[in-house]
Scaffold this motif. Structure first.
Motif, short mmCIF file in Angstrom:
data_model
loop_
_atom_site.label_atom_id
_atom_site.label_comp_id
_atom_site.label_asym_id
_atom_site.label_seq_id
_atom_site.Cartn_x
_atom_site.Cartn_y
_atom_site.Cartn_z
N THR A 625 40.46 -13.70 93.50
CA THR A 625 40.72 -12.74 94.94
C THR A 625 40.24 -13.40 96.25
N ALA A 626 40.41 -13.09 97.35
CA ALA A 626 40.19 -13.51 98.52
C ALA A 626 39.20 -12.41 99.56
N GLY A 627 38.94 -12.26 99.69
CA GLY A 627 38.06 -11.88 100.66
C GLY A 627 37.56 -11.80 102.13
N LYS A 628 37.20 -10.45 102.23
CA LYS A 628 36.71 -11.37 104.26
C LYS A 628 35.53 -11.43 104.42
N ASP A 629 34.86 -12.66 103.44
CA ASP A 629 33.65 -12.81 102.99
C ASP A 629 33.72 -14.39 103.27
N SER A 630 35.21 -15.12 103.63
CA SER A 630 35.91 -16.10 103.60
C SER A 630 36.09 -17.13 102.71
N LYS A 631 35.93 -16.24 101.62
CA LYS A 631 35.47 -17.00 100.16
C LYS A 631 36.94 -16.39 99.16
N ILE A 632 37.08 -17.65 98.23
CA ILE A 632 38.41 -17.12 97.31
C ILE A 632 37.60 -18.00 95.82
N LYS A 633 37.52 -16.92 94.74
CA LYS A 633 36.71 -16.71 93.60
C LYS A 633 37.92 -16.27 92.62
N GLN A 634 37.69 -17.47 91.24
CA GLN A 634 37.87 -17.32 90.69
C GLN A 634 38.11 -16.46 88.94
N TRP A 635 38.23 -15.56 88.34
CA TRP A 635 37.98 -14.52 87.64
C TRP A 635 37.91 -14.95 85.71
N ASP A 636 37.51 -14.57 85.26
CA ASP A 636 37.68 -13.88 83.95
C ASP A 636 37.90 -12.90 83.15
N ALA A 637 39.63 -12.79 83.30
CA ALA A 637 39.37 -10.66 82.74
C ALA A 637 39.27 -10.23 81.47
N ASP A 638 38.93 -11.21 80.96
CA ASP A 638 38.72 -10.86 79.66
C ASP A 638 37.03 -11.26 79.25
N LYS A 639 36.15 -12.19 79.31
CA LYS A 639 35.24 -12.51 79.48
C LYS A 639 34.84 -12.06 80.73
N PHE A 640 35.00 -11.25 81.64
CA PHE A 640 34.26 -10.59 82.71
C PHE A 640 33.44 -11.95 83.49
N LEU A 686 30.90 -23.80 82.88
CA LEU A 686 30.20 -23.12 83.50
C LEU A 686 28.76 -23.60 84.47
N GLU A 687 28.32 -23.55 82.47
CA GLU A 687 26.70 -24.40 83.26
C GLU A 687 26.84 -25.41 84.46
N GLU A 688 27.06 -25.96 84.07
CA GLU A 688 27.12 -27.15 85.72
C GLU A 688 27.83 -26.63 86.93
N GLU A 689 28.80 -25.36 87.01
CA GLU A 689 29.00 -25.05 88.29
C GLU A 689 28.04 -23.46 88.54
N ARG A 690 27.21 -23.82 87.74
CA ARG A 690 26.07 -22.80 88.32
C ARG A 690 24.75 -23.08 88.92
N GLU A 691 24.91 -24.55 87.82
CA GLU A 691 22.84 -25.83 88.37
C GLU A 691 23.73 -26.70 89.68
N MET A 692 25.59 -26.82 90.13
CA MET A 692 25.74 -27.08 91.17
C MET A 692 25.36 -26.16 92.21
N GLN A 693 25.21 -25.36 92.39
CA GLN A 693 25.41 -24.09 92.86
C GLN A 693 23.56 -23.34 92.96
N ARG A 694 23.34 -23.84 91.97
CA ARG A 694 21.55 -23.76 92.79
C ARG A 694 20.45 -24.37 92.92
N GLU A 695 21.65 -25.98 92.93
CA GLU A 695 21.39 -27.34 93.77
C GLU A 695 21.20 -27.18 95.31
N ALA A 696 22.82 -26.30 95.37
CA ALA A 696 23.47 -26.27 96.39
C ALA A 696 22.07 -25.00 97.34
N GLU A 697 21.93 -24.14 96.97
CA GLU A 697 21.24 -23.00 97.58
C GLU A 697 19.89 -23.88 97.65
#
Length: 918
Positions: A625-640, A686-697
């Motif tokens: 998905t692409a948004g007006k918030d300047s981000k592009i995100k990838q999603w899984d439609a089976d696991k939501f 995914l866990e690593e991605e979340r960890e990296m996100q928390r570090e960046a925050e």
């Protein structure tokens, strides 16, 4: 969006290469060939300011987050990073030697940096709004700054304080320049006046009782009668001895533009001044030199004398003066093809004035002005346009072989080669909203805002056919899975079905492709998006009433209605097996529905603003998905689940396209960039991605924390240049760890010596693995190694967050190092800073008295030794230079220029060969 354009010296040439900001990068273009020759790569933040160094070897670049990076133009590599501002850098300027750099920012503060030592000198506070321009004076150690708070401030850099404030402006000061060997200051504000001030430098300290009239003699102010009462400069300092500069308003020069000044600047010689407003006209003025003024005055005097002789009864004029308009003359106006964003001037050795303009519509134009002509007229020499669109890209498409990318905007369609990233076709079009490659990839179809369908042939780059498809905008187009036709949805509440057909033109023998309208589906609301199911049985139509209606294609009968979004569905897609449909809406949510019963499986809060585009990855249930918030995100439609976020764009993302093999995503944004993303073979956890996100925050939150306060430092006009960042904290932690290791090793050594004494023989001492890795160095040498690795620009901030418990050990170690005579400059700088910030605690600590006494002795002697060595070397080098020049009677560097010429000849030869091959 904000940074300007600048001429840079490259390969020994001035006036040919220009540096322009491009989102987070800086591109250097060759204006003669229209080629990109260098890319100075940034990180994530957008470029907000540019300034080339006086020697032409470096380019200082300011960014949106307040960082400043200095690049080497020969290699294109980053050499220095300065972190001090808390908001975007808005002004940059080198001093005339290139040793210091001054920066102004949106955070209203000005910082002076030492480029050679790669560190900050001090921060100057005083302005109350965004800094718009900063200027060093050549002869004096002074700085002039102006800001949106209507003030122009003068700073004495020896004492680091503001000694004068000019308050003659009624609105923001947008720009300023120094003229006539820094005897004049010209400022541009929100009106059509350029205000001119005479500057008089008061050398020695005056007697406070001395009358003002005696002091201000010397600089005659031509056109002083133009001085207006309301614009009188107010002197904000009470003490005459503090006055270093006397400013008096001379008058104004009227611009032709009625709006605010956007950029005001001079060329490097100061002979030419130019400015522009928010329109497409650049106004160029020439500034007369002292000799030219004298010549003009003599001519005027002659005329006056002649006049007096002819009419003896008339009273002779007492004195002849030049008006301001005669001293600063309008040369010409340059009309650009669009609104000007910024400009740069350079006077070529041939006597031509070269002007480069960066325009609002993403174009660079280069003009030459022949000054020897009777009426100088600017001629456009070159124009760089191929590299991009004039306006925002609204639609993207991939060809079926994953090689070509189509991008279309309000004025043109461009075809790009995915692997080389080069534009291979540009075709003019109407305002494009949707697009597709016709099967076979030889033609493309564009749906426009006026309701037309335009068919282009790629081989010839020509428009083959235009059809009036809808009465309103064509919002969406979708190719049928059997590839025999396509469907369009428009603002006229219709969905129309089309088929491809071959028709014969009267003019040509061969048949050409055309489009035939076959069916129509009338609806009650505007159609925003249409999509086929992969088996071609169903058609999903998104309507302005926030619902998605699903119809059978063969009978056009109604099948399902998907309702639940609070705002209209702007984008949707059906997955490859036809089981799921995902819809993205202006309410910031993405909903995943089953296509068998129309039930909503899950609603996901996807973006912080409208979801603009959504597409499934081929052969999977993942979607982007692409948004007006300047981000592009990838999603899984089976696991939501949210898989990853692609950050890079700086503004709204309008659209994206996935390649048919799913390996590439291309996206287009309001920041004028197209970005290509590639799928790597690296697994995503995914866990690593979340960890990296928390570090960046966490890192972001550290930078936003309150800055540490220096004990005894008054929060006044000046402050420390640096700021606390995650890097300075890490550097402090490394120093702490090194001191801890030193303490442990010293304790172990004591213990080991005691054991050896008790045993009466030598016992082997175990070496710490870290010290072994450094080549069996001593613990104290290890601390010095760690200390030397701290970046020069981060040293003060790192010492500021270092707890005092580590300082006594550091001082003892410093004493040891200085006695050895290594790294005197670095150690003295750190030592003096530690003494400054911990003065109270150090002086009250009895244990440190002897240490400080020793440091006092060793430091003074070592520093004087270092100065003697430098002085001796300098004198020796100058002597050698004089000897060689006297011997050869040629300049020292003649040989180097010959080598350079030889290289140039070889390069030209090589270029000719390449061109011949092409």
């Amino acid at each position: 969006a904000r940074a300007g354009v600048a001429f840079v010296a490259l390969r020994g040439e001035r006036g040919r290469y220009v540096a322009v900001p491009a989102c987070e990068h800086v591109f250097v273009w060759d204006t003669r060939k229209g080629e990109k020759v260098l890319i100075l790569k940034g990180l994530k933040q957008e470029v907000s300011c540019l300034c080339p160094s006086p020697d032409g070897l470096h380019l200082a670049v300011g960014y949106e987050d307040g960082a400043i990076r200095v690049f080497n133009l020969l290699s294109g590599e980053l050499t220095i990073t300065f972190n001090g501002h808390r908001a975007a850098v808005t002004a940059l300027q080198y001093d005339h030697l290139g040793g210091r750099l001054v920066s102004g920012s949106k955070d209203t503060e000005v910082i002076v940096w030492d480029v050679i030592n790669e560190s900050g000198l001090y921060r100057l506070r005083g302005h109350k709004d965004v800094i718009t321009q900063v200027l060093f004076l050549k002869e004096k150690n002074l700085l002039v700054t102006c800001a949106k708070d209507t003030l122009v401030k003068w700073w004495d850099l020896d004492t680091q304080h503001c000694f004068k404030t000019l308050v003659g402006h009624r609105a923001e000061v947008w720009g300023m320049a120094l003229l006539s060997e820094e005897k004049r200051l010209i400022t541009g504000s929100a009106d059509s006046e350029l205000r001119v001030w005479d500057l008089m430098y008061i050398q020695e300290v005056k007697d406070p009782d001395e009358p003002e009239s005696k002091k201000s003699k010397g600089s005659s102010s031509p056109g002083a009668e133009e001085n207006t009462e309301e614009d009188e400069t107010l002197e904000l300092d009470e003490h005459p001895e503090e006055r270093i500069v006397k400013c008096s308003k001379v008058g104004s020069i009227m611009r032709e533009g009625r709006d605010r000044v956007v950029t005001l600047g001079t060329d490097r010689t100061g002979k030419f001044l130019a400015c522009h407003g928010t329109d497409a006209v650049l106004e160029v003025f020439s500034v007369l030199s002292e000799e030219e003024i004298q010549k003009k005055l003599e001519k005027k005097m002659k005329k006056a004398r002649k006049k007096a002789k002819q009419n003896p009864e008339e009273e002779p004029e007492r004195s002849v003066e030049l008006s301001l308009q005669e001293e600063i003359q309008r040369v010409t106006n340059v009309k650009a093809s669009s609104k000007i964003k910024s400009f740069d001037l350079i006077l070529s050795p041939k006597g031509e004035l070269k002007m480069v303009l960066l325009l609002q519509n993403n174009v660079i134009e280069l003009y030459n002005l022949d000054l020897s002509a009777q009426v100088p007229q600017a001629v456009r020499v070159s124009k760089i346009t191929i590299g991009g669109h004039r306006s925002d890209v609204r639609t993207l498409a991939f060809s079926s072989d994953n090689i070509a990318i189509l991008s279309a905007a309000a004025e043109s369609v461009k075809i790009w080669n995915r692997s080389t990233l080069q534009c291979i076709r540009t075709m003019e079009c109407e305002y494009a909203l949707c697009s597709l490659f016709v099967p076979g990839d030889r033609q493309v179809i564009i749906g426009t805002k006026t309701g037309k369908l335009q068919l282009y042939d790629l081989a010839s780059g020509s428009l083959i056919e235009t059809l009036d498809a809808h009465d309103g905008a064509v919002w969406s187009i979708a190719l049928s899975p059997d590839q025999h036709g396509f469907v369009t949805g428009g603002a006229d509440k219709c969905v129309k079905f089309w088929e491809f057909e071959l028709v014969k033109d009267e003019s040509s023998v061969q048949k050409r492709l055309s489009m035939k309208h076959v069916r129509i589906l009338q609806l009650d609301e505007d159609v925003l998006c249409v999509r086929y199911s992969p088996n071609q049985k169903l058609l999903a139509v998104s309507l302005l009433d926030c619902t998605v209606k699903v119809f059978y294609i063969d009978t056009l009968k109604f099948f399902l209605s998907l309702y639940g979004h609070k705002l209209p569905v702007l984008c949707m897609d059906i997955c490859y097996d036809g089981t799921l449909i995902a819809t993205g809406s202006a309410d910031r949510n993405v909903k995943i529905w089953g296509l068998d019963f129309g039930d909503c499986h899950r609603s996901l809060f996807a973006h912080d603003d409208s979801v603009m585009y959504l597409q499934f990855v081929p052969k999977s249930h993942l979607f982007f998905t692409a948004g007006k918030d300047s981000k592009i995100k990838q999603w899984d439609a089976d696991k939501f689940e949210h898989i990853q976020t692609l950050e890079g764009h700086h503004q709204e993302v309008w659209c994206l396209a996935l390649s048919p093999n799913g390996d590439y995503v291309v996206s287009a944004s309001h920041d004028k960039s197209l970005r290509l993303w590639e799928r790597t073979r690296e697994p995503l956890i995914l866990e690593e991605e979340r960890e990296m996100q928390r570090e960046a925050e966490y890192e972001e939150s550290v930078a936003k924390e309150e800055q540490p306060v220096v004990a005894g430092e008054r929060q006044g006009e000046t402050g420390l240049a640096g700021k606390k960042t995650i890097e300075t904290i890490k550097a402090a932690e490394r120093i702490m760890e090194a001191i801890e290791l030193y303490r442990e090793e010293m304790a172990k050594l004591k213990e080991h010596n005691a054991i050896c004494k008790a045993a009466g023989k030598e016992v082997p001492f175990p070496v710490n693995p870290i010290l072994r890795a450094y080549g069996n160095i001593t613990p104290s040498a290890y601390v010095l190694e760690v200390f030397k690795k701290v970046k020069s620009s981060e040293l003060e901030e790192s010492l500021l967050v270092l707890p005092f418990s580590y300082v006594p050990d550091l001082l003892r170690l410093f004493n040891e190092y200085i006695q050895l005579g290594s790294d005197i400059e670095l150690l003295c700088r750190a030592l003096l800073f530690l003494l400054k910030i911990h003065f109270g605690q150090i002086t009250s600590n009895q244990m440190l008295v002897t240490v400080i006494e020793n440091l006092k002795k060793t430091t003074i002697s070592r520093v004087s030794e270092a100065r003697d060595v430098l002085g001796f070397n300098m004198a020796g080098l100058q002597f050698l230079k004089r000897e060689i020049e006297a011997k050869d009677e040629v300049t020292f560097f003649a040989d180097a220029t010959e080598r350079f010429e030889e290289k140039k000849r070889k390069r030209k030869k090589k270029e000719k060969m390449v061109l011949a091959v092409l």
